[in-house]
Design a protein around this motif. Structure first.
Motif, PDB file in Angstrom:
ATOM      1  N   GLY A 157       0.848  -1.181   0.000  1.00 25.39           N
ATOM      2  CA  GLY A 157       0.000   0.000   0.000  1.00 25.39           C
ATOM      3  C   GLY A 157       0.880   1.226   0.000  1.00 25.39           C
ATOM      4  N   GLU A 158       0.262   2.376  -0.301  1.00 28.85           N
ATOM      5  CA  GLU A 158       1.018   3.624  -0.285  1.00 28.85           C
ATOM      6  C   GLU A 158       1.388   3.996   1.154  1.00 28.85           C
ATOM      7  OE1 GLU A 158      -0.814   6.962  -2.885  1.00 28.85           O
ATOM      8  OE2 GLU A 158      -2.229   5.304  -2.816  1.00 28.85           O
ATOM      9  N   SER A 159       2.220   5.015   1.289  1.00 38.67           N
ATOM     10  CA  SER A 159       2.460   5.572   2.625  1.00 38.67           C
ATOM     11  C   SER A 159       1.138   6.087   3.166  1.00 38.67           C
ATOM     12  CB  SER A 159       3.440   6.745   2.535  1.00 38.67           C
ATOM     13  OG  SER A 159       4.611   6.327   1.902  1.00 38.67           O
ATOM     14  N   GLY A 160       0.870   5.819   4.429  1.00 43.88           N
ATOM     15  CA  GLY A 160      -0.365   6.317   5.026  1.00 43.88           C
ATOM     16  C   GLY A 160      -1.565   5.429   4.774  1.00 43.88           C
ATOM     17  N   SER A 161      -1.340   4.238   4.228  1.00 48.50           N
ATOM     18  CA  SER A 161      -2.486   3.367   3.983  1.00 48.50           C
ATOM     19  C   SER A 161      -2.814   2.515   5.203  1.00 48.50           C
ATOM     20  CB  SER A 161      -2.218   2.475   2.773  1.00 48.50           C
ATOM     21  OG  SER A 161      -1.072   1.696   2.993  1.00 48.50           O
ATOM     22  N   ASP A 196       8.638  -4.496   9.119  1.00 50.17           N
ATOM     23  CA  ASP A 196       8.004  -3.264   8.655  1.00 50.17           C
ATOM     24  C   ASP A 196       8.955  -2.538   7.711  1.00 50.17           C
ATOM     25  OD1 ASP A 196       6.657  -0.944   8.293  1.00 50.17           O
ATOM     26  OD2 ASP A 196       6.398  -0.472  10.418  1.00 50.17           O
ATOM     27  N   GLU A 197       8.758  -2.716   6.430  1.00 50.32           N
ATOM     28  CA  GLU A 197       9.615  -2.131   5.399  1.00 50.32           C
ATOM     29  C   GLU A 197      11.100  -2.306   5.731  1.00 50.32           C
ATOM     30  OE1 GLU A 197       8.438   1.482   3.706  1.00 50.32           O
ATOM     31  OE2 GLU A 197       6.395   1.411   4.467  1.00 50.32           O
ATOM     32  N   PRO A 198      11.530  -3.522   5.917  1.00 49.23           N
ATOM     33  CA  PRO A 198      12.896  -3.725   6.402  1.00 49.23           C
ATOM     34  C   PRO A 198      13.971  -3.374   5.370  1.00 49.23           C
ATOM     35  CG  PRO A 198      11.913  -5.817   5.875  1.00 49.23           C
ATOM     36  CD  PRO A 198      10.830  -4.803   5.729  1.00 49.23           C
ATOM     37  N   THR A 199      13.597  -3.259   4.113  1.00 48.00           N
ATOM     38  CA  THR A 199      14.636  -2.988   3.108  1.00 48.00           C
ATOM     39  C   THR A 199      14.501  -1.610   2.497  1.00 48.00           C
ATOM     40  OG1 THR A 199      13.262  -4.003   1.410  1.00 48.00           O
ATOM     41  CG2 THR A 199      14.863  -5.419   2.489  1.00 48.00           C
ATOM     42  N   THR A 200      13.493  -0.838   2.934  1.00 50.29           N
ATOM     43  CA  THR A 200      13.238   0.459   2.296  1.00 50.29           C
ATOM     44  C   THR A 200      14.413   1.420   2.432  1.00 50.29           C
ATOM     45  OG1 THR A 200      10.940   0.128   2.836  1.00 50.29           O
ATOM     46  CG2 THR A 200      11.561   2.328   2.172  1.00 50.29           C
ATOM     47  N   ALA A 239      -4.049  -0.291 -10.652  1.00 49.28           N
ATOM     48  CA  ALA A 239      -3.293   0.941 -10.885  1.00 49.28           C
ATOM     49  C   ALA A 239      -1.879   0.841 -10.316  1.00 49.28           C
ATOM     50  CB  ALA A 239      -4.034   2.115 -10.248  1.00 49.28           C
ATOM     51  N   LEU A 240      -1.773   0.194  -9.135  1.00 51.44           N
ATOM     52  CA  LEU A 240      -0.444   0.025  -8.536  1.00 51.44           C
ATOM     53  C   LEU A 240       0.474  -0.760  -9.464  1.00 51.44           C
ATOM     54  CD1 LEU A 240      -0.693  -0.979  -4.759  1.00 51.44           C
ATOM     55  CD2 LEU A 240       0.306   1.075  -5.729  1.00 51.44           C
ATOM     56  N   LEU A 241      -0.070  -1.824 -10.045  1.00 47.83           N
ATOM     57  CA  LEU A 241       0.742  -2.648 -10.936  1.00 47.83           C
ATOM     58  C   LEU A 241       1.125  -1.864 -12.188  1.00 47.83           C
ATOM     59  CD1 LEU A 241      -1.119  -6.044 -10.542  1.00 47.83           C
ATOM     60  CD2 LEU A 241       1.152  -5.458  -9.703  1.00 47.83           C
ATOM     61  N   GLN A 242       0.227  -0.959 -12.619  1.00 44.22           N
ATOM     62  CA  GLN A 242       0.527  -0.130 -13.787  1.00 44.22           C
ATOM     63  C   GLN A 242       1.693   0.821 -13.520  1.00 44.22           C
ATOM     64  OE1 GLN A 242      -1.459   0.212 -16.922  1.00 44.22           O
ATOM     65  NE2 GLN A 242      -1.817  -1.867 -16.206  1.00 44.22           N
ATOM     66  N   THR A 243       1.851   1.226 -12.264  1.00 48.71           N
ATOM     67  CA  THR A 243       2.888   2.222 -11.974  1.00 48.71           C
ATOM     68  C   THR A 243       4.284   1.622 -12.005  1.00 48.71           C
ATOM     69  OG1 THR A 243       2.753   1.800  -9.614  1.00 48.71           O
ATOM     70  CG2 THR A 243       1.382   3.574 -10.469  1.00 48.71           C
ATOM     71  N   VAL A 244       4.379   0.292 -12.000  1.00 51.44           N
ATOM     72  CA  VAL A 244       5.709  -0.319 -12.028  1.00 51.44           C
ATOM     73  C   VAL A 244       6.272  -0.194 -13.438  1.00 51.44           C
ATOM     74  CG1 VAL A 244       7.016  -2.436 -11.670  1.00 51.44           C
ATOM     75  CG2 VAL A 244       5.025  -1.940 -10.250  1.00 51.44           C
ATOM     76  N   THR A 267       5.574  -3.586   2.898  1.00 55.75           N
ATOM     77  CA  THR A 267       6.422  -2.892   1.939  1.00 55.75           C
ATOM     78  C   THR A 267       5.556  -2.062   1.016  1.00 55.75           C
ATOM     79  OG1 THR A 267       8.096  -3.170   0.228  1.00 55.75           O
ATOM     80  CG2 THR A 267       6.371  -4.817   0.310  1.00 55.75           C
ATOM     81  N   HIS A 268       6.175  -1.138   0.260  1.00 57.09           N
ATOM     82  CA  HIS A 268       5.412  -0.560  -0.842  1.00 57.09           C
ATOM     83  C   HIS A 268       6.099  -0.905  -2.162  1.00 57.09           C
ATOM     84  CE1 HIS A 268       7.709   2.987   0.913  1.00 57.09           C
ATOM     85  NE2 HIS A 268       8.410   2.605  -0.119  1.00 57.09           N
ATOM     86  N   ASP A 269       6.955  -1.906  -2.092  1.00 52.44           N
ATOM     87  CA  ASP A 269       7.702  -2.312  -3.280  1.00 52.44           C
ATOM     88  C   ASP A 269       7.102  -3.612  -3.820  1.00 52.44           C
ATOM     89  OD1 ASP A 269       9.506  -3.146  -5.145  1.00 52.44           O
ATOM     90  OD2 ASP A 269      11.256  -2.472  -3.990  1.00 52.44           O
ATOM     91  N   LEU A 270       6.371  -3.487  -4.933  1.00 52.79           N
ATOM     92  CA  LEU A 270       5.701  -4.664  -5.482  1.00 52.79           C
ATOM     93  C   LEU A 270       6.701  -5.706  -5.966  1.00 52.79           C
ATOM     94  CD1 LEU A 270       2.893  -2.790  -7.350  1.00 52.79           C
ATOM     95  CD2 LEU A 270       2.556  -4.438  -5.531  1.00 52.79           C
ATOM     96  N   GLY A 271       7.859  -5.254  -6.401  1.00 53.64           N
ATOM     97  CA  GLY A 271       8.886  -6.192  -6.858  1.00 53.64           C
ATOM     98  C   GLY A 271       9.323  -7.119  -5.733  1.00 53.64           C
TER      99      GLY A 271
END
Lengths: 335, 336
Positions: free
Chosen positions: A46-50, A185-189, A259-264, A218-222
């Motif tokens: 999810g985005e930040s703040g989700s 919680d986003e351990p690699t960000t 939409a999230l997948l489109q942004t990659v 994470t917010h990294d779909l990869g």
């Protein structure tokens, strides 16, 4: 949505978290339900703040209260409801049976104590080890997470480690007491990409070796595509879509997931003139949502989205989505 | 760390010499006259002779040189002779002598030092002991009634000068209630429990006045430093490890928060000597501050010069101590 073959280690139902601020309430987590099976890796995107982090922190009482208040729900962990547990009971769970890894390894370790002290603390508290046993175990743990010359490095302070090494120390602390669940919680960000890859490899490796369940925020779909078994997509403090990882990438149903997948950006084929974006900002909810929170940014919004908040409905085995006008399978593939 | 300390000590030598020169020049420029308080019937030529007998007719660089030699060479040799019983060279060395009392300044300071150390030292320790827990609790329970009350009292203690609180305490506790004596008796000797009780009673007011002032300042620093650290990520990590709140706050947060506070405490020690001058006047404590005020009024330049230089020396020394403590407390700081 439950395919109850293996029992869940963590079962969250109807979780609601509210922050009380001077300008009124902020509803950060709205009716979130999910479960976690033994040994699986659940990705939360999810985005930040989700509300991803807040959800996980609420589970175990790590949010400062006030301003945070967990209003509703049950969090069943090993036949114990963590939301009704006393502080003392929660402390016995935290760090012992549920481990945490946080986002920023540069600030998550205490700068004035050496790594050995910080690593031995949970061992001595939860496992009742004496100093020498704890030291032995600490060396093992540092070796487990791939820190060379572990015995000598126990005496080093956090500033003497690089970012990736500090995150390994954080992972070692989280794993110290053989937890059933690890919440990352986003351990690699905060890490650069090569170190990120190393940490991902390490986590995959450790999960196979130790067999704990992992929640990976994470917010990294990869990253999600690489390691998760199942995925929760969160938006506006709600779970909007939940599916096994292959299903989600092949057949996203919610317009937001789509939409999230489109942004990659795609590294193959023609380069796009512009990167895809989702226009607008995620909402800050002053009240429990009465309409779909994604509606203002959604191209597929219909009249019903204005008046009613969609509930999660199953679409196929283990896949559910909260949308009145989901993206169909053919559309998803054409996109 | 050791090489750093030695380097700093060596740098301190020219610094202190320069400070002593500045003090000397300022005192020389000041329009004070050691004969001013003598009766007006003394004719001017006699006055001039008195001044000449004090060495005031010499040019300024000679006088400064003599002071330097007396203070840095003769006085230390005297001290060593006193301690070891050995004797070096000639029998009588000219010493820094007070113009008022004709007694060596170093002896005067040695007489007055214990009183100041007792009253001021106790008040500083009491101040720290009060301030640290108040700061910790205020920060942990930010905006609670305890925090609000603590903020109010420390604002009061910090902004109301000690000469006012001192007199106020005397009016309330000595004059109205009659609990404590208003004058500190420096000749009082503690021999048994009864005399110890008398000592407690006479020291309590000056210690409270100075302690309130010190505690106000330090508790604010402590609170701010705790607040800075309570929101840090490592505190969340400590909680996530399942540690009790006591360990989280008193081990993880406090250890980090003490770093700036210890520096402030160390830097405050020489300032306390300065601040005590007024309190010593109010309670008639026969200490260094009292000595300095008397010497200034009497135009007793050697005493003023020596005392001021000792204060300057304390400031330089405690700056160094603060820096070294900082390096010891914070593993991220390495000087070498």
């Amino acid at each position: 949505m439950l395919d109850g073959a293996t029992p869940s280690v963590l079962d969250v139902k109807g979780l609601k978290t509210v922050f009380k601020t001077r300008r009124g309430e902020v509803h950060a987590v709205n009716d979130v339900s999910f479960h976690l099976k033994a040994g699986e890796l659940l990705g939360v995107v999810g985005e930040s703040g989700s509300g991803k982090s807040v959800t996980m922190m609420s589970l175990i009482g790590l949010l400062p209260s006030p301003p945070a208040e967990v209003r509703n729900g049950t969090v069943m962990f090993e036949d114990q409801d963590l939301l009704t547990a006393t502080d003392e009971q929660l402390r016995a769970v935290r760090g012992a049976r549920i481990g945490f890894v946080f986002q920023d390894p540069m600030t998550s370790l205490n700068p004035v104590f050496n790594v050995g002290f910080q690593l031995m603390e949970p061992l001595r508290k939860h496992m009742g080890m004496n100093k020498s046993a704890a030291r032995k175990r600490a060396v093992e743990l540092l070796e487990l997470v791939g820190i060379p010359d572990a015995a000598r490095r126990l005496k080093d302070y956090p500033h003497q480690f690089s970012g990736g090494m500090r995150q390994r120390v954080m992972i070692a602390i989280a794993l110290a007491c053989d937890p059933k669940v690890l919440i990352a919680d986003e351990p690699t960000t905060a890490l650069d990409v090569t170190i990120q890859a190393q940490i991902l490899e390490l986590m995959k490796d450790l999960r196979d070796k130790l067999g704990m369940a992992v929640v990976w925020i994470t917010h990294d779909l990869g990253v999600i595509a690489g390691i998760a078994d199942r995925v929760l997509v969160m938006y506006g403090g709600q779970v909007v879509e939940h599916a096994p990882v292959r299903e989600l990438f092949k057949n996203p149903q919610h317009p937001y997931t789509h939409a999230l997948l489109q942004t990659v950006p795609n590294v193959r084929g023609k380069r796009e003139a512009r990167l895809e974006v989702i226009e607008g900002q995620p909402p800050i909810l002053g009240a429990p949502p009465s309409s779909c929170p994604f509606r203002p940014r959604c191209a597929r919004a219909i009249a019903r989205c204005e008046v009613e908040n969609p509930l999660r409905e199953p679409v196929s085995q283990g896949h559910d989505v909260a949308c009145f006008h989901p993206v169909s399978a053919t559309e998803a593939q054409n996109a | 760390m050791l090489t750093y300390t030695i380097r700093r000590l060596l740098i301190a030598i020219p610094t202190l010499l320069f400070i002593s020169l500045i003090i000397f020049l300022i005192l020389d420029l000041a329009p004070s006259d050691p004969t001013a308080s003598l009766p007006l019937t003394i004719p001017p030529e006699v006055r001039a002779e008195i001044r000449a007998s004090l060495g005031l007719d010499e040019p300024v660089h000679i006088r400064f040189g003599l002071w330097l030699y007396q203070f840095f060479v003769n006085e230390p040799i005297n001290l060593i002779e006193q301690w070891t019983g050995a004797s070096f060279g000639e029998e009588s060395r000219p010493r820094v002598v007070s113009w008022q009392t004709r007694s060596p300044v170093v002896d005067l300071i040695a007489q007055r030092m214990p009183q100041t150390l007792w009253v001021v030292g106790t008040s500083y320790v009491v101040g720290i002991l009060i301030a640290v827990p108040i700061g910790v609790i205020s920060a942990y329970r930010q905006y609670s009634w305890f925090d609000q009350l603590g903020t109010f009292i420390s604002m009061l203690g910090f902004s109301v000068p000690t000469f006012f609180t001192g007199v106020l305490f005397i009016v309330i506790f000595s004059v109205q209630l009659g609990w404590f004596p208003s004058v500190y008796d420096t000749t009082h000797v503690v021999t048994d429990f009864a005399s110890f009780w008398v000592q407690i009673k006479q020291i309590i007011m000056p210690v409270m006045v100075l302690g309130l002032f010190n505690a106000s300042q330090i508790s604010r620093f402590m609170r701010a430093s705790m607040l800075d650290n309570l929101n840090q990520d490592y505190v969340r990590t400590a909680r996530a490890k399942g540690l009790s709140e006591q360990v989280v706050v008193l081990v993880h947060v406090l250890r980090n928060s003490m770093i700036p506070v210890v520096t402030v405490i160390a830097l405050g020690v020489p300032q306390v000597f300065g601040g005590a001058i007024i309190t010593e006047q109010v309670f008639k404590v026969n200490g260094l501050g009292h000595l300095l005020i008397g010497a200034i009024q009497g135009g007793d330049i050697p005493t003023v010069q020596t005392l001021t230089f000792i204060f300057a020396f304390l400031i330089v020394l405690f700056n160094l101590i603060a820096d070294v403590l900082y390096g010891i407390l914070d593993p991220r700081i390495r000087y070498d």
